[in-house]
Design a protein around this motif. Sequence first.
Motif, mmCIF file in Angstrom:
data_model
loop_
_atom_site.group_PDB
_atom_site.id
_atom_site.type_symbol
_atom_site.label_atom_id
_atom_site.label_comp_id
_atom_site.label_asym_id
_atom_site.label_seq_id
_atom_site.Cartn_x
_atom_site.Cartn_y
_atom_site.Cartn_z
ATOM 1 N N PRO A 162 0.915 -1.307 0.044
ATOM 2 C CA PRO A 162 0.099 0.005 0.075
ATOM 3 C C PRO A 162 1.005 1.351 0.096
ATOM 4 O O PRO A 162 1.977 1.308 0.279
ATOM 5 C CB PRO A 162 -0.719 -0.035 1.424
ATOM 6 N N SER A 163 0.347 2.299 -0.502
ATOM 7 C CA SER A 163 1.085 3.453 -0.282
ATOM 8 C C SER A 163 1.174 3.882 1.108
ATOM 9 O O SER A 163 0.532 3.566 2.026
ATOM 10 C CB SER A 163 0.236 4.493 -1.202
ATOM 11 N N LEU A 164 2.066 5.162 1.352
ATOM 12 C CA LEU A 164 2.361 5.486 2.642
ATOM 13 C C LEU A 164 0.976 6.086 3.164
ATOM 14 O O LEU A 164 0.379 5.974 4.358
ATOM 15 C CB LEU A 164 3.410 6.391 2.559
ATOM 16 N N SER A 165 0.341 6.892 2.535
ATOM 17 C CA SER A 165 -0.938 7.447 2.806
ATOM 18 C C SER A 165 -2.029 6.434 3.153
ATOM 19 O O SER A 165 -2.639 6.759 4.120
ATOM 20 C CB SER A 165 -1.511 8.439 1.932
ATOM 21 N N GLU A 166 -2.062 5.470 2.498
ATOM 22 C CA GLU A 166 -2.922 4.178 3.002
ATOM 23 C C GLU A 166 -2.720 3.675 4.475
ATOM 24 O O GLU A 166 -3.460 3.341 5.035
ATOM 25 C CB GLU A 166 -2.854 3.160 2.084
ATOM 26 N N ILE A 167 -1.250 3.517 4.435
ATOM 27 C CA ILE A 167 -0.901 2.914 5.892
ATOM 28 C C ILE A 167 -1.130 3.923 6.739
ATOM 29 O O ILE A 167 -1.575 3.556 8.084
ATOM 30 C CB ILE A 167 0.701 2.597 5.800
ATOM 31 N N ALA A 168 -0.986 5.073 6.457
ATOM 32 C CA ALA A 168 -1.332 6.503 7.451
ATOM 33 C C ALA A 168 -2.734 6.289 7.752
ATOM 34 O O ALA A 168 -3.117 6.340 9.159
ATOM 35 C CB ALA A 168 -0.929 7.620 7.067
ATOM 36 N N SER A 169 -3.687 6.024 7.016
ATOM 37 C CA SER A 169 -5.206 5.793 7.214
ATOM 38 C C SER A 169 -5.368 4.581 8.256
ATOM 39 O O SER A 169 -6.067 4.795 9.013
ATOM 40 C CB SER A 169 -5.833 5.783 6.196
ATOM 41 N N ILE A 170 -4.619 3.456 7.700
ATOM 42 C CA ILE A 170 -4.891 2.423 8.547
ATOM 43 C C ILE A 170 -4.603 2.639 10.025
ATOM 44 O O ILE A 170 -5.045 2.261 10.880
ATOM 45 C CB ILE A 170 -4.053 1.395 8.262
ATOM 46 N N LEU A 171 -3.442 3.296 10.273
ATOM 47 C CA LEU A 171 -2.970 3.412 11.510
ATOM 48 C C LEU A 171 -3.704 4.379 12.175
ATOM 49 O O LEU A 171 -4.144 4.250 13.425
ATOM 50 C CB LEU A 171 -1.456 4.166 11.476
ATOM 51 N N THR A 172 -4.329 5.485 11.601
ATOM 52 C CA THR A 172 -5.376 6.339 12.502
ATOM 53 C C THR A 172 -6.599 5.638 12.690
ATOM 54 O O THR A 172 -7.007 5.614 13.781
ATOM 55 C CB THR A 172 -5.766 7.672 11.455
ATOM 56 N N GLU A 173 -7.029 4.747 11.793
ATOM 57 C CA GLU A 173 -8.294 4.076 12.052
ATOM 58 C C GLU A 173 -8.138 2.876 13.189
ATOM 59 O O GLU A 173 -8.931 2.724 13.831
ATOM 60 C CB GLU A 173 -8.851 3.287 10.594
ATOM 61 N N GLN A 174 -6.886 2.381 13.182
ATOM 62 C CA GLN A 174 -6.655 1.362 14.062
ATOM 63 C C GLN A 174 -6.947 1.906 15.560
ATOM 64 O O GLN A 174 -7.147 1.318 16.393
ATOM 65 C CB GLN A 174 -5.334 0.799 13.798
ATOM 66 N N GLN A 175 -6.454 3.100 15.583
ATOM 67 C CA GLN A 175 -6.314 3.446 16.960
ATOM 68 C C GLN A 175 -7.853 3.835 17.739
ATOM 69 O O GLN A 175 -7.871 3.173 18.761
ATOM 70 C CB GLN A 175 -5.913 5.126 17.006
ATOM 71 N N SER A 176 -8.705 3.987 16.819
ATOM 72 C CA SER A 176 -10.139 4.230 17.390
ATOM 73 C C SER A 176 -10.650 2.773 17.712
ATOM 74 O O SER A 176 -11.629 2.466 18.672
ATOM 75 C CB SER A 176 -11.168 4.934 16.610
ATOM 76 N N ARG A 177 -10.621 1.796 16.685
ATOM 77 C CA ARG A 177 -11.153 0.507 16.768
ATOM 78 C C ARG A 177 -10.385 -0.234 17.985
ATOM 79 O O ARG A 177 -11.225 -0.967 18.691
ATOM 80 C CB ARG A 177 -10.711 -0.149 15.295
ATOM 81 N N VAL A 178 -9.083 -0.164 18.374
ATOM 82 C CA VAL A 178 -8.512 -0.653 19.238
ATOM 83 C C VAL A 178 -9.090 -0.149 20.503
ATOM 84 O O VAL A 178 -9.441 -0.941 21.352
ATOM 85 C CB VAL A 178 -6.876 -0.623 19.233
ATOM 86 N N GLU A 179 -9.397 1.105 20.787
ATOM 87 C CA GLU A 179 -9.798 1.626 21.932
ATOM 88 C C GLU A 179 -11.021 1.062 22.187
ATOM 89 O O GLU A 179 -11.593 0.533 23.369
ATOM 90 C CB GLU A 179 -9.516 3.124 21.981
ATOM 91 N N GLU A 180 -12.098 1.204 21.307
ATOM 92 C CA GLU A 180 -13.424 0.447 21.435
ATOM 93 C C GLU A 180 -13.309 -0.934 21.764
ATOM 94 O O GLU A 180 -14.058 -1.352 22.838
ATOM 95 C CB GLU A 180 -14.135 0.857 19.932
ATOM 96 N N PHE A 181 -12.560 -1.739 21.250
ATOM 97 C CA PHE A 181 -12.325 -3.201 21.554
ATOM 98 C C PHE A 181 -12.027 -3.421 22.890
ATOM 99 O O PHE A 181 -12.280 -4.485 23.453
ATOM 100 C CB PHE A 181 -11.544 -3.931 20.441
#
Length: 157
Positions: free
Chosen positions: A86-105
């Motif tokens: 993936p592009s660096l910007s795609e990985i950046a989006s994954i890292l951002t999204e992961q944060q809220s998903r992990v906190e909720e879980f």
Amino acid sequence: MEQTIFHHMRKVRGITEKSIKRIPEDTSEVIPKGYNNNIKWNFGHIAYVQENLVYGVVGEESGLPIEYKELFSPGTKPADWQIAPPSLSEIASILTEQQSRVEEFLTGRLEEKLTTAFTNSRGLTFNTLGETFLFSFYHEAMHMETIKSIYRLAKSN
């Protein structure tokens, strides 16, 4: 204490997110002499490992794209990639999204005992979901230092 831990996660991930946005795509693919991986691999690996330390240790499904295992799991390297990363910007989006998903879980689950203790590649054993999650902060910081080193070398060439 739980909110303090999540606050710390947001601080650590904030540093990572700020860094990934400053690095040009072409620089992220440089592999300096003496290294097996590049900046892009390190950012993807941060996401992959945190996913495993949160979801994998309790047998839950990963929220990452399926190709992250092939590209960014321990022992992988860009020289062996058979698919485009993936592009660096795609990985950046994954890292951002992961944060809220992990906190909720993890809300209300940090003290949850693992069915089977998890021992990482360094021989450290963890018994709770919170322990593996807290270790992910150390892991992320360690790879951020590697990213900084690679970036300095890539810029000097």
